[in-house]
Design an enzyme around this catalytic site. Structure first.
Site, PDB file in Angstrom:
ATOM      1  CG  HIS A  56      47.958  30.704  47.751  1.00  0.00           C
ATOM      2  ND1 HIS A  56      47.319  30.037  47.517  1.00  0.00           N
ATOM      3  CD2 HIS A  56      48.201  32.020  48.422  1.00  0.00           C
ATOM      4  CE1 HIS A  56      45.293  31.211  48.356  1.00  0.00           C
ATOM      5  NE2 HIS A  56      46.944  32.450  48.922  1.00  0.00           N
ATOM      6  CG  HIS A 218      42.449  33.665  48.801  1.00  0.00           C
ATOM      7  ND1 HIS A 218      42.535  33.703  47.578  1.00  0.00           N
ATOM      8  CD2 HIS A 218      43.154  33.893  49.050  1.00  0.00           C
ATOM      9  CE1 HIS A 218      43.731  34.323  47.368  1.00  0.00           C
ATOM     10  NE2 HIS A 218      44.621  34.745  48.718  1.00  0.00           N
TER      11      HIS A 218
END
Lengths: 330, 208
Positions: A56, A218
């Site tokens: 991320h 995700h």
């Protein structure tokens, strides 16, 4: 899928070695997976610590520095870090004023941070926790694990970090973080799936002519799939979803966040559309941040996060910050 | 009676099964999770085998508590704390006896499973590892083979369920039609028990 890596097993460690090389003001412990301010612990100041799966970036390591996080613990790709990392990070940056854990609402992050908080407290570190759960795409009901934590994590980390920098005590830093989360909402869309280094291929199958509305960070699919829409149509859908959940009060901080593989050219165009929808709804914009901040590897797409602010939160937003990915005023 | 060697064999057998099945677990985790389950468990159980070789605990309870601590320290995600708690609490329930009966083990494992349910806040039917752990532990007093079959059926029975916990729950109705990766890996634990028992009977190391 071609990737600029050595082998999947060392992706996180290799990335940390690069951060250490590029940012000498960070103390990067590659072996134990902790990124910390080199000047920590800072006497008298509350430490703000966060962490989560890698993939991320720049979240969370890119937000370590004066005015934001004291330390971050990167886990494996899309996997929460382990309690040992968090305890080590807390111990490294605690000045005695206590530590605030900023935790995104995913089962793994919650369980590991809970265990870490207990262990750190056993070692005499005062710990408070705030859970970030801003994603309106996920219904918050008795039957789900609750809303995911996504873009608002940046707002919580910046504003709590600024509160800590001002010297606020742990209870006030925690209350600030909670207030930011309570007044923030996000919605994301994916135009393509992401590929994890371990798998080497897209984690889900999204046909070329479709987009995924309400996607997570995700590569987990969202709730709804539709034929491809224009930037303006996507902005209508995303902003309306957020504003209807948040309520139309203003002013707001706006984060237009890229998922990792969408060019700024497109993100700026999307930002114009987001501003148009907010204007149409009569919501005043105080500040806007555009860029890839809470990403999902090589996913294309974007998310919109709004945070309702008052004078104090605006002052904390404007306060100086110096990190790898976010810096102004110093 | 089961001694520390049996439990070491069990965990070595789990590690071998996870190694063998890692790609399948990750595949199961792709459509409804985030495609990391196989790799995460492989990292954890490899570390478990290594620490057991190094420290060689003398009792069943200490083998399992050390293994549980190691999983919590190495796996991450949700499966680290959940599997770590399962082994730690099962080990704690076994106490300090040098040997335990199969019935003692079954009772201890039920305590471990209850701790997993409390930590994760899930119940059978939520499409989680509990859907394999609960029937497996319940069948354990009958025989290892019965537990293996019950856990496997439990894992397969998650396919038509809608997820209510963990990342798969974000999919809502779209989680239907996929086997839960946690239930699939939990079934491997029971499969490994029969392997360990066979290995104990024949004096072989599992995975050979």
């Amino acid at each position: 899928m071609k990737m600029l890596i050595n082998v999947a097993e060392t992706v996180v460690a290799d990335s940390l070695r690069g951060m250490a090389a590029a940012y000498p003001e960070l103390a990067v412990d590659v072996e134990n997976r902790v990124v910390a301010r080199r000047d920590a612990p800072v006497a008298g100041k509350v430490a703000v610590v966060s962490g989560g799966g890698s993939g991320h970036e720049p979240l969370h390591g890119g937000f370590v520095g004066p005015g934001m996080l004291s330390a971050a613990c990167p886990g494996e790709v899309f996997t929460s870090p382990v309690p040992d990392q968090m305890v080590r990070a807390a111990a490294a940056v605690d000045s005695g004023a206590g530590v605030l854990f900023v935790v995104k609402n995913y089962t793994g992050d919650v369980l590991n941070f809970d265990m870490a908080a207990e262990l750190a407290q056993d070692e005499g570190v005062r710990v408070a926790k705030v859970l970030v759960n801003d994603d309106v795409a996920v219904t918050d009901s008795l039957y789900t694990a609750g809303r995911r934590g996504t873009g608002a994590t940046l707002f919580v980390e910046k504003l709590a970090g600024a509160a800590a920098e001002e010297g606020m005590p742990l209870a006030r830093v925690e209350a600030t973080a909670r207030r930011v989360n309570d007044t923030s909402r996000s919605f994301g869309v994916a135009l393509s799936a992401c590929s994890t280094p371990a798998k080497g291929s897209p984690t889900f199958d999204l046909p070329a002519g479709e987009l995924e509305l309400g996607v997570g960070i995700h590569g987990e699919p969202g709730r709804e799939r539709r034929p491809m829409m224009t930037s303006g149509e996507i902005a209508d859908f995303a902003v309306n979803a957020v504003v209807e959940d948040l309520g139309p009060r203003d002013p707001v901080l706006v984060l237009v966040n890229g998922m990792g593989a969408t060019p700024l050219l497109e993100l700026y165009g999307f930002t114009a559309e987001v501003h148009r929808v907010l204007r149409e709804r009569g919501v005043a914009v105080a500040r806007t941040l555009v860029g890839n901040y809470v990403t999902s590897l090589d996913m294309t797409g974007a998310s919109v996060t709004l945070c309702q602010i008052d004078e104090e939160l605006l002052r904390l937003w404007d306060a100086p910050v110096r990190t790898a990915a976010l810096r102004w005023g110093m | 009676m089961l001694d520390a060697d049996f439990f070491r064999r069990w965990l070595a057998s789990v590690a071998a099964a996870v190694e063998r099945e890692a790609d399948r677990l990750t595949e199961l985790d792709s459509p409804i999770g985030d495609a990391d389950h196989g790799g995460n468990l492989r990292r954890g159980f490899t570390a478990v085998v290594a620490v057991l070789e190094k420290e060689a605990p003398a009792t069943p309870g200490s083998v399992l508590t050390l293994a549980g601590r190691q999983l919590i320290s190495t796996v991450g995600g949700a499966s680290g704390p959940l599997y770590g708690t399962l082994l730690r609490r099962t080990g704690a329930a076994l106490g300090a006896e040098p040997q335990v009966s199969a019935a003692d083990f079954a009772a201890a494992l039920r305590a471990g499973v209850a701790a997993v349910a409390a930590l994760g806040g899930a119940a059978p039917g939520d499409k989680t590892m509990l859907d394999a752990l609960v029937p497996g532990a319940d069948a354990l007093p009958t025989s290892f083979a019965a537990a293996r079959e019950a856990a496997l059926q439990g894992a397969l029975a998650t396919i038509p369920l809608q997820a209510h916990k963990g990342r798969a729950s974000y999919l809502g109705a779209r989680s239907v039609g996929h086997q839960d990766p946690g239930a699939a890996s939990s079934a491997l634990l029971f499969e490994a028990l029969t392997d360990a028992a066979e290995a104990t009977a024949t004096g072989k190391t599992p995975g050979e």
